[in-house]
Scaffold this active site. Structure first.
Site, short mmCIF file in Angstrom:
data_model
loop_
_atom_site.label_atom_id
_atom_site.label_comp_id
_atom_site.label_asym_id
_atom_site.label_seq_id
_atom_site.Cartn_x
_atom_site.Cartn_y
_atom_site.Cartn_z
N LYS A 74 0.71 -0.94 -0.06
CA LYS A 74 0.21 0.10 0.30
C LYS A 74 0.69 1.48 -0.17
CE LYS A 74 0.43 -1.09 4.40
NZ LYS A 74 0.22 -2.92 5.07
N ASP A 93 0.03 4.68 8.16
CA ASP A 93 -1.13 3.37 7.24
C ASP A 93 -2.84 4.02 6.54
OD1 ASP A 93 -0.91 0.45 6.33
OD2 ASP A 93 -2.30 1.32 8.25
N GLU A 126 4.53 -2.85 15.49
CA GLU A 126 5.83 -2.58 14.85
C GLU A 126 6.54 -2.29 16.21
OE1 GLU A 126 7.68 -3.82 12.28
OE2 GLU A 126 5.23 -4.02 11.12
N LYS A 129 -3.59 3.59 2.94
CA LYS A 129 -5.05 3.14 2.59
C LYS A 129 -6.08 3.94 2.23
CE LYS A 129 -3.64 -1.27 5.08
NZ LYS A 129 -3.14 -0.55 6.17
N VAL A 159 -5.17 -3.32 0.54
CA VAL A 159 -6.00 -2.10 1.71
C VAL A 159 -6.66 -3.37 2.51
CG1 VAL A 159 -7.98 -0.93 2.19
CG2 VAL A 159 -6.38 -0.39 -0.01
N1 LIG Z 1 2.09 -8.25 6.96
C1 LIG Z 1 0.95 -8.02 6.53
O1 LIG Z 1 0.12 -8.42 7.42
C2 LIG Z 1 0.40 -7.35 5.49
C3 LIG Z 1 -1.08 -6.83 4.85
C4 LIG Z 1 -1.03 -6.60 4.08
C5 LIG Z 1 0.07 -5.90 3.25
N2 LIG Z 1 1.17 -5.91 3.56
C6 LIG Z 1 2.20 -5.89 2.31
O2 LIG Z 1 2.94 -7.40 2.22
C7 LIG Z 1 4.11 -6.50 2.25
C8 LIG Z 1 5.06 -7.53 2.56
O3 LIG Z 1 5.14 -7.27 4.26
P1 LIG Z 1 6.21 -8.46 5.39
O4 LIG Z 1 4.93 -8.31 6.74
O5 LIG Z 1 5.50 -10.01 4.32
O6 LIG Z 1 6.61 -8.36 5.50
P2 LIG Z 1 8.62 -9.47 5.49
O7 LIG Z 1 7.59 -10.29 6.81
O8 LIG Z 1 9.13 -8.06 5.77
O9 LIG Z 1 9.27 -9.98 3.78
C9 LIG Z 1 10.04 -9.27 2.76
C10 LIG Z 1 10.26 -10.06 2.20
O10 LIG Z 1 10.96 -9.20 1.36
C11 LIG Z 1 12.20 -9.87 0.81
N3 LIG Z 1 13.10 -8.64 0.25
C12 LIG Z 1 13.77 -7.82 1.17
N4 LIG Z 1 14.35 -7.31 0.02
C13 LIG Z 1 14.18 -7.84 -1.48
C14 LIG Z 1 14.85 -7.46 -1.59
N5 LIG Z 1 15.14 -6.41 -2.59
N6 LIG Z 1 14.87 -8.30 -2.98
C15 LIG Z 1 14.60 -9.51 -3.03
N7 LIG Z 1 13.28 -10.19 -1.67
C16 LIG Z 1 13.41 -9.23 -0.77
C17 LIG Z 1 12.89 -10.21 2.42
O11 LIG Z 1 13.37 -11.12 2.13
P3 LIG Z 1 14.73 -11.71 3.95
O12 LIG Z 1 13.14 -12.99 3.98
O13 LIG Z 1 15.71 -12.87 3.12
O14 LIG Z 1 14.43 -11.07 4.50
C18 LIG Z 1 11.52 -10.83 2.46
O15 LIG Z 1 11.53 -12.40 2.39
C19 LIG Z 1 4.89 -4.87 1.91
O16 LIG Z 1 4.17 -4.58 1.04
C20 LIG Z 1 3.39 -4.80 3.13
O17 LIG Z 1 3.17 -3.63 3.25
C21 LIG Z 1 1.59 -7.09 4.75
#
Ligand SMILES: NC(=O)c1ccc[n+]([C@@H]2O[C@H](COP(=O)([O-])OP(=O)(O)OC[C@H]3O[C@@H](n4cnc5c(N)ncnc54)[C@H](OP(=O)(O)O)[C@@H]3O)[C@@H](O)[C@H]2O)c1
Length: 439
Positions: free
Chosen positions: A105, A201, A190, A205, A132
């Site tokens: 987002k 945030d 966080e 959204k 969102v």
């Molecule tokens: N978490 C939620 O509940 C949630 C809900 C809605 C939307 N989102 C959105 O979904 C997205 C991901 O969130 P998340 O919570 O899954 O994040 P996360 O747990 O921090 O995971 C990020 C992933 O991206 C990888 N990464 C980071 N930089 C990279 C690069 N330059 N090249 C390749 N891979 C890379 C990381 O690698 P490593 O594993 O090797 O560190 C990790 O696997 C974000 O945009 C977030 O806003 C999340």
């Protein structure tokens, strides 16, 4: 049977959920899609780290461009987060002829116009349902389910961290700091919670939802935003006594040719729909002229709910590929030549009811002086609440007033004048009351 190949960039929380769903629900998805969806490769920053999803070591790479340029991959899913290199990767994937899906987002709020235009120009789909409301299909509802409606108002709770903290403050009588600590211990907030509790945030959204609903791009930086860190349990208790709950609302409405888009804590009536949305849940209440008011409620975050929305997009894109109908639904919900640029209403112009809590010394004539200043600014009082008397001389007591509808600018000016009264101590708390018809 045809196979559609998927590549992931990011294998963290959501990426892991997506990989799990694509594996566990493979048969069900095939029954519904009429083709196989195959997760071919995934990129992450540290490919050497162990993973708990069923991908072989050779399927995981540290090179996102290798996923983007894999000729067999049809759909690139960006789940790495952040602005760069996520933006560059999505643009590169579209240039390479891939369809894309993202949950990012922050990136869409900042660079959505560029990405949507790039997708439309490339004739490729861009899915972003998970950006969102996590697992709630709010974007598809606005773009497709409610396509026959002109939207009046969207009132939403779209930050689970804030909703959890406010629910705990209300139900467990906790201070903000205690509720935040608990949310952090449970993984709902966080370590650095600023982005969530300051309302940023939610502003990103609602800017996105408003852009889709009204066909006019809303820059998220221009969304009036107040967070929840200034709220005290005393105001939450007064709210309850007056028949309300305090929620961090993200609102978008049309107001005389302008868009009124804002995020701030608000009183919502105890019997309104949004007052019942508690804990980490998200909800979006949508007013459409044909459908009336509807509300979507569910899990706004987490690996599996968010993964569910991402895979929903992937299946949608895959259906379009199979039917040769990519670009069927325009990314911004309107045809490009029908988009407009509506001005945003300034917060000063907002008209609503207000909860005001003054800290005053218990002296005769103070209430009359406050009421007089409010009256001079065209603010009429609906009710007044004052509990007991000061225990010691010089200790301020709280006086609560609920106003009838008033203009924000008038309220600000009145509060400035009231602050100069000698009996008024400290800052007056001002919380907007949102209309029960919309919440
Ligand atoms: N978490 C939620 O509940 C949630 C809900 C809605 C939307 N989102 C959105 O979904 C997205 C991901 O969130 P998340 O919570 O899954 O994040 P996360 O747990 O921090 O995971 C990020 C992933 O991206 C990888 N990464 C980071 N930089 C990279 C690069 N330059 N090249 C390749 N891979 C890379 C990381 O690698 P490593 O594993 O090797 O560190 C990790 O696997 C974000 O945009 C977030 O806003 C999340």
């Amino acid at each position: 049977m045809q196979t559609i190949q998927v590549g992931l960039i990011g294998l963290g929380n959501v990426g892991g959920g997506v990989a799990t769903i694509l594996t566990q629900q493979a048969e069900l998805i095939t029954q519904r899609l009429g083709a196989r969806l195959m997760l071919k490769r995934a990129a992450r920053r540290h490919p050497e780290h162990p993973i708990d999803v069923s991908l072989s070591a050779s399927q995981v790479t540290g090179d996102a461009l290798a996923v983007i340029h894999d000729p067999e991959i049809d759909i690139v899913v960006e789940l790495m987060g952040g602005y760069e290199p996520a933006r560059t990767y999505l643009l590169e994937a579209l240039r390479a002829g891939k369809h894309v899906v993202t949950a990012n987002k922050a990136l869409l709020a900042e660079h959505g116009q560029e990405l949507f235009e790039a997708a439309a120009a490339a004739g490729r789909d861009i899915g972003f349902e998970a950006s969102v409301g996590g697992g709630i299909p709010v974007i598809r509802t606005i773009k497709e389910g409610f396509v026959a409606n002109r939207f009046g108002a969207i009132a939403s709770i779209i930050n689970g961290t804030c909703n959890y903290i406010l629910s705990q403050m209300s139900d467990e009588d906790l201070d903000f700091a205690e509720a935040l600590k608990e949310a952090q211990a449970l993984g709902y907030a966080e370590a650095d919670p600023h982005f969530d509790i300051a309302g940023i945030d939610a502003a990103q959204k609602i800017a996105l939802l408003a852009s889709l609903a009204f066909g006019s791009w809303v820059p998220h930086q221009q969304v009036y935003t107040e967070g929840i860190d200034g709220l005290s349990r005393r105001d939450i208790a007064y709210a309850r006594e007056l028949g309300y709950r305090i929620k961090l609302l993200a609102l978008a409405k049309t107001a005389g040719g302008r868009l009124d888009v804002r995020v701030h804590p608000a009183f919502v009536a105890l019997d309104s729909w949004l007052a019942h949305v508690n804990g980490v849940h998200n909800a979006v209440s949508i007013q459409g002229d044909a459908v009336g008011r509807s509300m979507l409620i569910g899990r706004g975050a987490g690996a599996m709910p968010t993964g569910s929305a991402v895979v929903g997009d992937v299946v949608d894109v895959a259906r379009n590929i199979l039917q040769g109908s990519s670009g069927r639904v325009p990314p911004r919900a309107y045809q490009e030549n029908s988009l407009q640029q509506l001005p945003l209403q300034k917060i000063d112009e907002v008209v609503c009811r207000y909860y005001l809590r003054f800290q005053v010394l218990d002296q005769p004539g103070t209430l009359a002086a406050i009421a007089g200043i409010l009256g001079q600014h065209d603010i009429s009082i609906e009710s007044v609440l004052q509990k007991g008397r000061a225990h010691a001389q010089g200790t301020p007591v709280s006086v609560v007033m609920m106003t009838h509808e008033a203009r924000e600018q008038s309220v600000q000016r009145a509060l400035q004048a009231i602050a100069s009264l000698p009996a008024v101590q400290g800052e007056t708390i001002r919380i907007r009351v949102e209309d029960a018809m919309e919440t």
